[in-house]
Scaffold this motif. Structure first.
Motif, mmCIF file in Angstrom:
data_model
loop_
_atom_site.group_PDB
_atom_site.id
_atom_site.type_symbol
_atom_site.label_atom_id
_atom_site.label_comp_id
_atom_site.label_asym_id
_atom_site.label_seq_id
_atom_site.Cartn_x
_atom_site.Cartn_y
_atom_site.Cartn_z
ATOM 1 N N PHE A 1 0.744 -1.253 0.101
ATOM 2 C CA PHE A 1 0.119 -0.067 0.078
ATOM 3 C C PHE A 1 0.793 0.979 -0.011
ATOM 4 O O PHE A 1 0.495 2.416 -0.220
ATOM 5 C CB PHE A 1 -1.109 0.086 1.127
ATOM 6 N N ASP A 2 2.284 1.277 0.207
ATOM 7 C CA ASP A 2 3.058 2.396 0.112
ATOM 8 C C ASP A 2 3.494 2.757 -1.177
ATOM 9 O O ASP A 2 3.784 4.044 -1.448
ATOM 10 C CB ASP A 2 4.361 1.919 0.762
ATOM 11 N N LEU A 3 3.191 2.027 -2.250
ATOM 12 C CA LEU A 3 3.363 2.345 -3.604
ATOM 13 C C LEU A 3 2.172 2.822 -4.138
ATOM 14 O O LEU A 3 1.120 2.324 -4.240
ATOM 15 C CB LEU A 3 3.934 1.087 -4.395
ATOM 16 N N ARG A 4 2.397 3.690 -5.425
ATOM 17 C CA ARG A 4 1.519 4.187 -6.305
ATOM 18 C C ARG A 4 0.947 2.906 -7.118
ATOM 19 O O ARG A 4 1.909 2.125 -7.367
ATOM 20 C CB ARG A 4 1.822 5.195 -7.168
ATOM 21 N N PHE A 5 -0.197 2.552 -7.555
ATOM 22 C CA PHE A 5 -0.305 1.399 -8.248
ATOM 23 C C PHE A 5 0.407 1.377 -9.556
ATOM 24 O O PHE A 5 0.798 0.274 -10.081
ATOM 25 C CB PHE A 5 -2.063 1.491 -8.540
ATOM 26 N N ASP A 6 0.610 2.415 -9.987
ATOM 27 C CA ASP A 6 1.164 2.681 -11.597
ATOM 28 C C ASP A 6 2.782 2.276 -11.472
ATOM 29 O O ASP A 6 3.327 1.787 -12.231
ATOM 30 C CB ASP A 6 1.325 4.001 -12.041
ATOM 31 N N ASP A 7 3.409 2.206 -9.947
ATOM 32 C CA ASP A 7 4.587 1.848 -9.753
ATOM 33 C C ASP A 7 4.821 0.401 -10.018
ATOM 34 O O ASP A 7 5.914 -0.048 -10.372
ATOM 35 C CB ASP A 7 5.087 2.156 -8.421
ATOM 36 N N PHE A 8 3.900 -0.395 -9.883
ATOM 37 C CA PHE A 8 3.971 -1.943 -10.212
ATOM 38 C C PHE A 8 4.437 -2.016 -11.587
ATOM 39 O O PHE A 8 5.148 -3.131 -12.010
ATOM 40 C CB PHE A 8 2.513 -2.625 -9.816
ATOM 41 N N ALA A 9 3.964 -1.635 -12.369
ATOM 42 C CA ALA A 9 4.096 -1.581 -13.902
ATOM 43 C C ALA A 9 5.567 -1.296 -14.151
ATOM 44 O O ALA A 9 6.492 -2.183 -14.690
ATOM 45 C CB ALA A 9 3.455 -0.574 -14.905
ATOM 46 N N GLN A 10 6.238 -0.177 -13.668
ATOM 47 C CA GLN A 10 7.874 0.106 -13.699
ATOM 48 C C GLN A 10 8.516 -1.163 -13.061
ATOM 49 O O GLN A 10 9.555 -1.354 -13.573
ATOM 50 C CB GLN A 10 7.990 1.372 -13.202
ATOM 51 N N LEU A 11 8.141 -1.435 -11.869
ATOM 52 C CA LEU A 11 8.923 -2.358 -11.163
ATOM 53 C C LEU A 11 8.981 -3.881 -11.872
ATOM 54 O O LEU A 11 10.058 -4.553 -11.832
ATOM 55 C CB LEU A 11 8.416 -2.520 -9.607
ATOM 56 N N ALA A 12 7.876 -4.151 -12.670
ATOM 57 C CA ALA A 12 7.839 -5.491 -13.217
ATOM 58 C C ALA A 12 8.323 -5.055 -14.692
ATOM 59 O O ALA A 12 8.425 -6.140 -15.429
ATOM 60 C CB ALA A 12 6.407 -5.899 -13.556
ATOM 61 N N GLY A 13 8.756 -3.865 -15.118
ATOM 62 C CA GLY A 13 9.215 -3.636 -16.261
ATOM 63 C C GLY A 13 8.069 -3.750 -17.464
ATOM 64 O O GLY A 13 8.702 -4.187 -18.756
ATOM 65 N N VAL A 14 7.076 -3.106 -17.239
ATOM 66 C CA VAL A 14 6.035 -3.409 -18.225
ATOM 67 C C VAL A 14 5.369 -2.139 -18.406
ATOM 68 O O VAL A 14 5.571 -1.134 -17.499
ATOM 69 C CB VAL A 14 4.913 -4.362 -18.088
ATOM 70 N N GLY A 15 4.902 -1.693 -19.519
ATOM 71 C CA GLY A 15 3.896 -0.418 -19.394
ATOM 72 C C GLY A 15 2.725 -0.434 -18.602
ATOM 73 O O GLY A 15 2.279 -1.264 -18.286
ATOM 74 N N THR A 16 2.187 0.950 -18.227
ATOM 75 C CA THR A 16 1.192 0.988 -17.382
ATOM 76 C C THR A 16 -0.064 0.657 -17.962
ATOM 77 O O THR A 16 -0.770 0.107 -17.456
ATOM 78 C CB THR A 16 0.918 2.700 -16.869
ATOM 79 N N GLY A 17 -0.028 0.668 -19.415
ATOM 80 C CA GLY A 17 -1.383 0.129 -20.197
ATOM 81 C C GLY A 17 -1.269 -1.484 -20.071
ATOM 82 O O GLY A 17 -2.587 -2.000 -19.641
ATOM 83 N N THR A 18 -0.305 -1.893 -19.650
ATOM 84 C CA THR A 18 -0.385 -3.595 -19.908
ATOM 85 C C THR A 18 -0.847 -3.897 -18.164
ATOM 86 O O THR A 18 -1.660 -4.606 -18.053
ATOM 87 C CB THR A 18 1.097 -4.132 -19.857
ATOM 88 N N LEU A 19 -0.382 -3.068 -17.487
ATOM 89 C CA LEU A 19 -0.856 -3.202 -15.915
ATOM 90 C C LEU A 19 -2.446 -3.115 -15.635
ATOM 91 O O LEU A 19 -3.197 -3.986 -15.239
ATOM 92 C CB LEU A 19 -0.059 -2.265 -14.938
ATOM 93 N N TYR A 20 -2.941 -2.049 -16.312
ATOM 94 C CA TYR A 20 -4.184 -1.682 -16.352
ATOM 95 C C TYR A 20 -5.103 -2.949 -17.048
ATOM 96 O O TYR A 20 -6.376 -3.157 -16.687
ATOM 97 C CB TYR A 20 -4.568 -0.235 -16.820
ATOM 98 N N ARG A 21 -4.650 -2.996 -18.159
ATOM 99 C CA ARG A 21 -5.092 -4.250 -18.876
ATOM 100 C C ARG A 21 -5.387 -5.565 -18.401
ATOM 101 O O ARG A 21 -6.519 -6.277 -18.258
ATOM 102 C CB ARG A 21 -4.250 -4.496 -20.233
ATOM 103 N N HIS A 22 -4.279 -6.019 -17.527
ATOM 104 C CA HIS A 22 -4.303 -7.109 -16.808
ATOM 105 C C HIS A 22 -5.179 -7.033 -15.474
ATOM 106 O O HIS A 22 -5.838 -7.832 -14.829
ATOM 107 C CB HIS A 22 -3.029 -7.880 -16.687
#
Length: 190
Positions: free
Chosen positions: A32-53
């Protein structure tokens, strides 16, 4: 994303990368400390990919949870297929304590999400209870445990262990509770 349509190999890899990173973040205890969009960067994918999945943080957490439940249920079936019934049950219960200990951050995150009344969490709970029911039933059928104790009672003990994970000396006490549960399940000598 629908479960009906299989993912392309690259989409599956990206989804798995997101899930793997989320598991790491859970275990570090800062989901909960991270912004949700940060998961995309940490995983090496785009934010569109994050939100698509995973359109929301909760959807990502639920997907991690579903994966963990599937792993635990697979483990229960594997033990039931390869060990005597009572040993399979004991090994599974001890491995649940190992799992809770290894994933404390996940437990804290799930406790927070449970407040939202997630149907995924209830579904996962039912799947785990069925796995425990199958192990208890097999041990009951081979005569190694008592007939008057339900799988629900065993699940209550596991829930109690998980809920107390912040106690000092938790691991020792959790192992002691499992020892107590197993002793209580044993059929008394005739």
């Amino acid at each position: 994303m629908t479960a009906d349509k299989p993912l392309r190999a690259d989409a599956r890899r990206k989804r798995e990368a997101l899930l793997a990173k989320a598991r790491e973040v859970f275990d570090a205890g800062n989901f909960f400390d991270l912004r949700f969009d940060d998961f995309a960067q940490l995983a090496g994918v785009g934010t569109g990919t994050l939100y698509r999945h995973f359109p929301t943080r909760e959807a990502l957490a639920e997907a991690v949870y579903r994966g963990e439940v599937a792993t635990l249920c697979d483990r229960a079936r594997e033990l039931q297929a390869t060990l005597p019934a009572a040993e399979a049950l004991a090994t599974f219960l001890r491995s649940m304590v190992d799992h809770i200990a290894a994933h404390e951050g996940l437990a804290r995150t799930l406790a927070t999400l449970m407040a939202t009344g997630s149907g995924t969490l209830a579904e996962g709970g039912r799947a785990l209870e069925q796995a425990v029911t199958d192990l208890v039933t097999a041990a009951r059928q081979d005569g190694t445990i008592r007939d008057d104790v339900s799988a629900g009672a065993v699940m209550m003990a596991l829930h109690g262990i998980g809920a107390a994970h912040d106690r000092p000396g938790w691991r020792t006490e959790a192992d002691g509770v499992i020892t107590l549960v197993l002793a209580g399940l044993r059929r008394p000598p005739a």
